[in-house]
Design a protein around this motif. Structure first.
Motif, PDB file in Angstrom:
ATOM      1  N   LYS A   1      54.773  30.642  39.649  1.00  0.00           N
ATOM      2  CA  LYS A   1      53.545  31.764  39.382  1.00  0.00           C
ATOM      3  C   LYS A   1      52.728  31.370  40.242  1.00  0.00           C
ATOM      4  CE  LYS A   1      56.114  34.119  36.315  1.00  0.00           C
ATOM      5  NZ  LYS A   1      56.358  35.616  36.889  1.00  0.00           N
TER       6      LYS A   1
ATOM      7  N   ASN B   1      46.732  42.735  47.283  1.00  0.00           N
ATOM      8  CA  ASN B   1      46.982  43.030  45.918  1.00  0.00           C
ATOM      9  C   ASN B   1      48.724  43.086  45.667  1.00  0.00           C
ATOM     10  OD1 ASN B   1      44.401  43.333  45.127  1.00  0.00           O
ATOM     11  ND2 ASN B   1      44.275  45.495  45.670  1.00  0.00           N
TER      12      ASN B   1
ATOM     13  N   GLN C   1      51.061  40.313  43.344  1.00  0.00           N
ATOM     14  CA  GLN C   1      51.770  40.851  42.206  1.00  0.00           C
ATOM     15  C   GLN C   1      52.827  39.731  41.622  1.00  0.00           C
ATOM     16  OE1 GLN C   1      53.832  44.471  43.388  1.00  0.00           O
ATOM     17  NE2 GLN C   1      51.853  45.709  43.707  1.00  0.00           N
TER      18      GLN C   1
ATOM     19  N   LYS D   1      50.278  34.236  38.646  1.00  0.00           N
ATOM     20  CA  LYS D   1      49.253  33.762  37.454  1.00  0.00           C
ATOM     21  C   LYS D   1      48.287  33.015  38.048  1.00  0.00           C
ATOM     22  CE  LYS D   1      51.786  35.995  34.348  1.00  0.00           C
ATOM     23  NZ  LYS D   1      51.089  37.251  33.862  1.00  0.00           N
TER      24      LYS D   1
ATOM     25  N   TRP E   1      38.366  33.325  36.281  1.00  0.00           N
ATOM     26  CA  TRP E   1      39.690  34.241  35.908  1.00  0.00           C
ATOM     27  C   TRP E   1      39.228  35.469  36.453  1.00  0.00           C
ATOM     28  CZ3 TRP E   1      43.898  35.177  33.732  1.00  0.00           C
ATOM     29  CH2 TRP E   1      44.633  36.193  33.303  1.00  0.00           C
ATOM     30  N   ASP E   2      40.418  36.108  37.313  1.00  0.00           N
ATOM     31  CA  ASP E   2      40.000  37.459  37.878  1.00  0.00           C
ATOM     32  C   ASP E   2      40.710  38.554  37.003  1.00  0.00           C
ATOM     33  OD1 ASP E   2      40.507  39.702  39.356  1.00  0.00           O
ATOM     34  OD2 ASP E   2      40.751  38.301  41.288  1.00  0.00           O
ATOM     35  N   GLU E   3      39.723  39.274  36.357  1.00  0.00           N
ATOM     36  CA  GLU E   3      39.916  40.203  35.482  1.00  0.00           C
ATOM     37  C   GLU E   3      40.738  41.409  35.942  1.00  0.00           C
ATOM     38  OE1 GLU E   3      40.249  41.885  31.803  1.00  0.00           O
ATOM     39  OE2 GLU E   3      39.603  39.796  32.204  1.00  0.00           O
ATOM     40  N   GLN E   4      40.468  41.724  37.257  1.00  0.00           N
ATOM     41  CA  GLN E   4      40.940  42.956  37.793  1.00  0.00           C
ATOM     42  C   GLN E   4      42.676  42.643  38.262  1.00  0.00           C
ATOM     43  OE1 GLN E   4      39.192  43.947  41.552  1.00  0.00           O
ATOM     44  NE2 GLN E   4      40.882  45.423  42.192  1.00  0.00           N
ATOM     45  N   ARG E   5      42.772  41.505  38.480  1.00  0.00           N
ATOM     46  CA  ARG E   5      44.072  40.784  39.088  1.00  0.00           C
ATOM     47  C   ARG E   5      44.951  40.274  37.849  1.00  0.00           C
ATOM     48  NH1 ARG E   5      41.093  39.931  43.811  1.00  0.00           N
ATOM     49  NH2 ARG E   5      41.699  41.477  45.498  1.00  0.00           N
ATOM     50  N   GLN E   6      44.141  39.993  36.844  1.00  0.00           N
ATOM     51  CA  GLN E   6      44.898  39.253  35.519  1.00  0.00           C
ATOM     52  C   GLN E   6      45.508  38.044  36.112  1.00  0.00           C
ATOM     53  OE1 GLN E   6      44.831  40.462  32.221  1.00  0.00           O
ATOM     54  NE2 GLN E   6      43.001  41.315  33.104  1.00  0.00           N
ATOM     55  N   LEU E   7      44.760  37.138  36.763  1.00  0.00           N
ATOM     56  CA  LEU E   7      45.262  35.885  37.160  1.00  0.00           C
ATOM     57  C   LEU E   7      44.145  34.956  37.371  1.00  0.00           C
ATOM     58  CD1 LEU E   7      44.409  35.830  40.366  1.00  0.00           C
ATOM     59  CD2 LEU E   7      46.597  36.717  40.675  1.00  0.00           C
TER      60      LEU E   7
ATOM     61  N   LYS F   1      42.219  32.095  39.506  1.00  0.00           N
ATOM     62  CA  LYS F   1      41.822  32.162  41.051  1.00  0.00           C
ATOM     63  C   LYS F   1      41.251  30.531  40.898  1.00  0.00           C
ATOM     64  CE  LYS F   1      39.033  33.939  44.596  1.00  0.00           C
ATOM     65  NZ  LYS F   1      37.987  35.018  45.134  1.00  0.00           N
TER      66      LYS F   1
END
Length: 230
Positions: free
Chosen positions: A30, A126, A130, A133, A155-161, A163
């Protein structure tokens, strides 16, 4: 996960130790590392490859790169025996942009430039992220005002992972010393004044005393960011 505690545990570690700690915290399949083959990315690539960490590596090809960047990519892949996935912009999006606005619309306005960056960089990024994590980057705080206060882990809220920026607190002197110590290949454009290297039509060399990002989109008054690390 307590991000602050994790970041504090990484502060006094070497780059190699930071990467080792990261792969202990997250599932290896991930984790992804994005490289544009800049000096920071070359340092991280070296650390990943020489430790056989198995982290997935990818790059974005906008279609407007310098030839020197392609040559460094091939050299690095062969030298370190790594596999690097390349993500390209969607053909139909580029064709539509060029048909409607021409090849160099980015010179006309900040909005046009951001549109080009979105098509050629952000949308491919993007797709590349995909399923990931953890996204590992080569950002350093010294690179720009936007990055000055970036944490090592966020925490990248937009991409849910998550960084992770393992070089965020490194100085340029530290980076240079690491590259020289390990004889890590670098883009020859760096010796010609290109500190930050992006697309060929959007990057120029800087002069002594200029900000490291001054050579990016030099014709506009902006934050010198494409949106990848907004």
């Amino acid at each position: 996960m307590d991000i602050l505690n994790v970041e504090n545990s990484l502060v006094n570690l070497s780059l190699e130790e930071r990467l080792q700690a990261i792969i202990q915290l997250f599932p290896k399949d991930k984790l992804v590392f994005s490289t544009s083959f800049g000096q920071e990315d070359q340092a991280i690539l070296y650390a990943i490859a020489t430790q056989s960490l198995g982290i997935q590596i990818f790059t974005l090809d906008t279609g407007r790169q310098f030839q020197e960047s392609y040559e460094l990519m091939d050299l690095s892949i062969n030298k370190y025996a790594v596999s690097i996935d390349t993500y390209f912009p969607k053909t139909e999006s580029v064709e539509k942009l060029v048909k409607e606005k021409g090849f160099n619309s980015f010179y006309s306005s900040v909005d046009n430039r951001k549109e080009c960056c979105f098509i050629r960089k952000i949308e491919p990024l993007n797709r590349a992220l995909q399923g990931a994590k953890v996204w590992i980057t080569g950002l350093r705080a010294e690179q720009s005002d936007n990055r000055a206060n970036m944490p090592m882990i966020e925490w990248d809220e937009q991409r849910q992972l998550f960084k992770i920026n393992p070089l965020i607190d490194w100085t340029f002197e530290q980076l240079t010393a690491y590259l020289n110590q390990h004889k890590i290949p670098q883009n020859p454009l760096h010796k010609k004044g290109f500190v930050s290297i992006g697309c060929a039509p959007c990057t120029r060399a800087i002069t002594e005393g200029e900000h490291p990002r001054a050579g990016r989109w030099w014709w506009e008054n902006s934050q010198k960011e494409c949106g990848l690390h907004a």
